[in-house]
Design a protein around this motif. Structure first.
Motif, PDB file in Angstrom:
ATOM      1  N   ALA A 237       0.828  -1.201   0.000  1.00 33.27           N
ATOM      2  CA  ALA A 237       0.000   0.000   0.000  1.00 33.27           C
ATOM      3  C   ALA A 237       0.866   1.256   0.000  1.00 33.27           C
ATOM      4  N   GLY A 238       0.469   2.229  -0.831  1.00 33.27           N
ATOM      5  CA  GLY A 238       1.205   3.478  -0.863  1.00 33.27           C
ATOM      6  C   GLY A 238       0.812   4.315  -2.057  1.00 33.27           C
ATOM      7  N   TYR A 239       1.684   5.251  -2.412  1.00 30.62           N
ATOM      8  CA  TYR A 239       1.389   6.174  -3.498  1.00 30.62           C
ATOM      9  C   TYR A 239       2.707   6.787  -3.970  1.00 30.62           C
ATOM     10  N   PRO A 240       2.715   7.380  -5.168  1.00 34.73           N
ATOM     11  CA  PRO A 240       3.955   7.947  -5.704  1.00 34.73           C
ATOM     12  C   PRO A 240       4.374   9.238  -4.995  1.00 34.73           C
ATOM     13  N   TRP A 241       5.653   9.575  -5.134  1.00 34.95           N
ATOM     14  CA  TRP A 241       6.116  10.919  -4.779  1.00 34.95           C
ATOM     15  C   TRP A 241       6.853  11.496  -5.985  1.00 34.95           C
ATOM     16  N   GLU A 242       6.822  12.815  -6.099  1.00 33.26           N
ATOM     17  CA  GLU A 242       7.357  13.461  -7.284  1.00 33.26           C
ATOM     18  C   GLU A 242       8.876  13.554  -7.232  1.00 33.26           C
ATOM     19  N   ALA A 243       9.504  13.243  -8.362  1.00 27.37           N
ATOM     20  CA  ALA A 243      10.950  13.335  -8.483  1.00 27.37           C
ATOM     21  C   ALA A 243      11.309  13.435  -9.955  1.00 27.37           C
ATOM     22  N   ASP A 244      12.528  13.854 -10.224  1.00 26.01           N
ATOM     23  CA  ASP A 244      12.998  14.011 -11.589  1.00 26.01           C
ATOM     24  C   ASP A 244      13.591  12.707 -12.085  1.00 26.01           C
ATOM     25  N   PRO A 245      12.975  12.045 -13.063  1.00 31.29           N
ATOM     26  CA  PRO A 245      13.505  10.770 -13.560  1.00 31.29           C
ATOM     27  C   PRO A 245      14.935  10.862 -14.075  1.00 31.29           C
ATOM     28  N   ALA A 246      15.344  12.029 -14.511  1.00 31.54           N
ATOM     29  CA  ALA A 246      16.709  12.177 -15.013  1.00 31.54           C
ATOM     30  C   ALA A 246      17.747  12.008 -13.901  1.00 31.54           C
ATOM     31  N   GLY A 247      17.293  12.094 -12.644  1.00 34.90           N
ATOM     32  CA  GLY A 247      18.231  12.000 -11.528  1.00 34.90           C
ATOM     33  C   GLY A 247      18.283  10.651 -10.848  1.00 34.90           C
ATOM     34  N   TRP A 248      17.607   9.633 -11.412  1.00 40.19           N
ATOM     35  CA  TRP A 248      17.580   8.329 -10.749  1.00 40.19           C
ATOM     36  C   TRP A 248      18.982   7.777 -10.525  1.00 40.19           C
ATOM     37  N   GLY A 249      19.815   7.834 -11.566  1.00 39.12           N
ATOM     38  CA  GLY A 249      21.154   7.268 -11.430  1.00 39.12           C
ATOM     39  C   GLY A 249      21.944   7.928 -10.328  1.00 39.12           C
ATOM     40  N   ARG A 250      21.884   9.245 -10.254  1.00 39.68           N
ATOM     41  CA  ARG A 250      22.618   9.967  -9.212  1.00 39.68           C
ATOM     42  C   ARG A 250      22.067   9.650  -7.826  1.00 39.68           C
ATOM     43  N   LEU A 251      20.741   9.600  -7.705  1.00 41.04           N
ATOM     44  CA  LEU A 251      20.136   9.307  -6.400  1.00 41.04           C
ATOM     45  C   LEU A 251      20.499   7.903  -5.930  1.00 41.04           C
ATOM     46  N   LEU A 252      20.400   6.926  -6.820  1.00 42.39           N
ATOM     47  CA  LEU A 252      20.721   5.555  -6.443  1.00 42.39           C
ATOM     48  C   LEU A 252      22.188   5.417  -6.052  1.00 42.39           C
ATOM     49  N   ALA A 253      23.067   6.121  -6.766  1.00 43.91           N
ATOM     50  CA  ALA A 253      24.488   6.056  -6.441  1.00 43.91           C
ATOM     51  C   ALA A 253      24.786   6.737  -5.110  1.00 43.91           C
ATOM     52  N   ARG A 254      24.155   7.875  -4.874  1.00 42.07           N
ATOM     53  CA  ARG A 254      24.456   8.655  -3.666  1.00 42.07           C
ATOM     54  C   ARG A 254      23.874   8.025  -2.416  1.00 42.07           C
ATOM     55  N   ARG A 255      22.622   7.575  -2.480  1.00 38.06           N
ATOM     56  CA  ARG A 255      21.943   7.085  -1.284  1.00 38.06           C
ATOM     57  C   ARG A 255      22.134   5.585  -1.054  1.00 38.06           C
ATOM     58  N   PHE A 256      22.381   4.818  -2.136  1.00 37.67           N
ATOM     59  CA  PHE A 256      22.398   3.361  -2.007  1.00 37.67           C
ATOM     60  C   PHE A 256      23.650   2.701  -2.596  1.00 37.67           C
ATOM     61  N   ARG A 257      24.512   3.509  -3.213  1.00 38.72           N
ATOM     62  CA  ARG A 257      25.725   2.994  -3.862  1.00 38.72           C
ATOM     63  C   ARG A 257      25.380   1.974  -4.955  1.00 38.72           C
ATOM     64  N   ILE A 258      24.233   2.160  -5.579  1.00 40.01           N
ATOM     65  CA  ILE A 258      23.776   1.274  -6.657  1.00 40.01           C
ATOM     66  C   ILE A 258      24.096   1.913  -7.997  1.00 40.01           C
ATOM     67  N   ASP A 259      24.669   1.107  -8.894  1.00 44.09           N
ATOM     68  CA  ASP A 259      24.994   1.556 -10.249  1.00 44.09           C
ATOM     69  C   ASP A 259      23.841   1.146 -11.170  1.00 44.09           C
ATOM     70  N   LEU A 260      23.021   2.107 -11.562  1.00 48.23           N
ATOM     71  CA  LEU A 260      21.844   1.805 -12.364  1.00 48.23           C
ATOM     72  C   LEU A 260      22.224   1.223 -13.720  1.00 48.23           C
ATOM     73  N   ASP A 261      23.308   1.688 -14.316  1.00 47.95           N
ATOM     74  CA  ASP A 261      23.732   1.162 -15.614  1.00 47.95           C
ATOM     75  C   ASP A 261      24.064  -0.327 -15.522  1.00 47.95           C
ATOM     76  N   THR A 262      24.718  -0.730 -14.432  1.00 46.88           N
ATOM     77  CA  THR A 262      25.034  -2.145 -14.241  1.00 46.88           C
ATOM     78  C   THR A 262      23.760  -2.973 -14.138  1.00 46.88           C
ATOM     79  N   LEU A 263      22.778  -2.484 -13.397  1.00 44.54           N
ATOM     80  CA  LEU A 263      21.511  -3.209 -13.279  1.00 44.54           C
ATOM     81  C   LEU A 263      20.803  -3.303 -14.620  1.00 44.54           C
ATOM     82  N   GLU A 264      20.845  -2.228 -15.393  1.00 43.79           N
ATOM     83  CA  GLU A 264      20.227  -2.243 -16.717  1.00 43.79           C
ATOM     84  C   GLU A 264      20.828  -3.338 -17.582  1.00 43.79           C
ATOM     85  N   ARG A 265      22.134  -3.395 -17.639  1.00 42.98           N
ATOM     86  CA  ARG A 265      22.810  -4.409 -18.462  1.00 42.98           C
ATOM     87  C   ARG A 265      22.487  -5.813 -17.973  1.00 42.98           C
ATOM     88  N   SER A 266      22.459  -5.991 -16.668  1.00 45.20           N
ATOM     89  CA  SER A 266      22.196  -7.320 -16.107  1.00 45.20           C
ATOM     90  C   SER A 266      20.771  -7.767 -16.413  1.00 45.20           C
TER      91      SER A 266
END
Length: 282
Positions: A237-266
């Motif tokens: 249960a929940g709902y969306p919150w507003e954010a800039d999709p262009a910043g997903w990679g930076r947010l994931l790297a900064r807050r979670f140390r996740i490389d979005l490009d690596t996940l995409e390729r995998s």
């Protein structure tokens, strides 16, 4: 006041109950869980989604129990052993199959509960989800403000409700910002050390039946990762919150140390659809 932070991560544990994907026999479940291709995917997501932020916690004072069976196939059992050698917070619990899943979980974590702690902050860390790099710090710090509420029943949950849902399919990775009530990741259950209970004893979707709870929604604190091998894949249960999709990679790297490009390729390389579950992605 000593607040111990104690997490449980089940890595393809073979046992009874505790899962939504059911099997008629233990051997059928073993074949499902220990399928080499499935384990390879699970380890890949574990390495690239879950571990990076745990290794980068701003407060390194926590314990993470890695629970699996003593017959987990190689090379994954050895890789878990190697992880324990390089990650000071990790403890390996090899638990034989037990019919009662909650009992098995307590057997895994009981040796690691600090009897001298004033409070234990239990958290469940699924092996394909992530918490932010400051989760342990905030969960320990924020308990100070919540302590009067905890003392009423000596049970309390804290829900960091802002996060990201990532979906992996043959098309790649989609990202959705979501506020989710009591998602598994970044949900802390504070108990006294002698409670003989853990976070697993309180189903997250109805935790309000068991204790008071606090919701802290200020910053992204979790990643819920949906993939072909999810046990359920329901978002909750929940709902969306507003954010800039262009910043997903930076947010994931900064807050979670996740490389979005690596996940995409995998995700594209695995080439799999979402899990065949009734509520996957919902």
């Amino acid at each position: 006041m000593r607040v111990q932070m104690l997490g449980l991560c089940r890595f393809s544990y073979l046992g009874g109950r505790g899962f939504q994907v059911m099997h008629e026999t233990l051997e059928q479940r073993r074949a499902f869980l220990y399928d080499p291709e499935r384990l390879a995917r699970r380890w890949h997501w574990f390495e690239n989604v879950t571990l990076p932020a745990l290794l980068a916690q701003t407060d390194p004072d926590f314990t993470l129990v890695l629970m699996t069976g003593p017959d987990l196939p190689e090379p994954w059992l050895s890789q878990l052993r190697e992880l324990v050698e390089i990650m000071p917070q990790a403890r390996l619990a090899l638990i034989p199959p037990m019919e009662r899943h909650l009992d098995a979980c307590m057997v895994a974590i009981a040796p690691h509960i600090e009897a001298g702690a004033d409070v234990v902050g239990h958290f469940r860390q699924d092996d394909d989800d992530a918490v932010a790099i400051d989760y342990v710090h905030d969960a320990r710090r924020d308990f100070t403000a919540m302590r009067p509420l905890w003392e009423r029943r000596r049970r309390l949950s804290c829900d960091y409700s802002r996060g990201l849902v990532l979906k992996a399919t043959e098309q790649g990775i989609s990202v959705e910002p979501r506020m989710i009530y009591n998602a598994v990741a970044a949900l802390t259950v504070y108990l006294p050390p002698d409670a003989q209970r853990s976070v697993m004893h309180f189903p997250h979707w109805k935790i309000g039946l068991s204790m008071p709870g606090v919701t802290l929604p200020a910053k992204p604190m979790f990643v819920r990762f949906l993939n072909h091998d999810n046990d359920s894949g329901a978002i909750g249960a929940g709902y969306p919150w507003e954010a800039d999709p262009a910043g997903w990679g930076r947010l994931l790297a900064r807050r979670f140390r996740i490389d979005l490009d690596t996940l995409e390729r995998s995700a594209r390389a695995f080439g799999l659809p979402g899990a065949d579950r009734p509520r996957w992605g919902v």
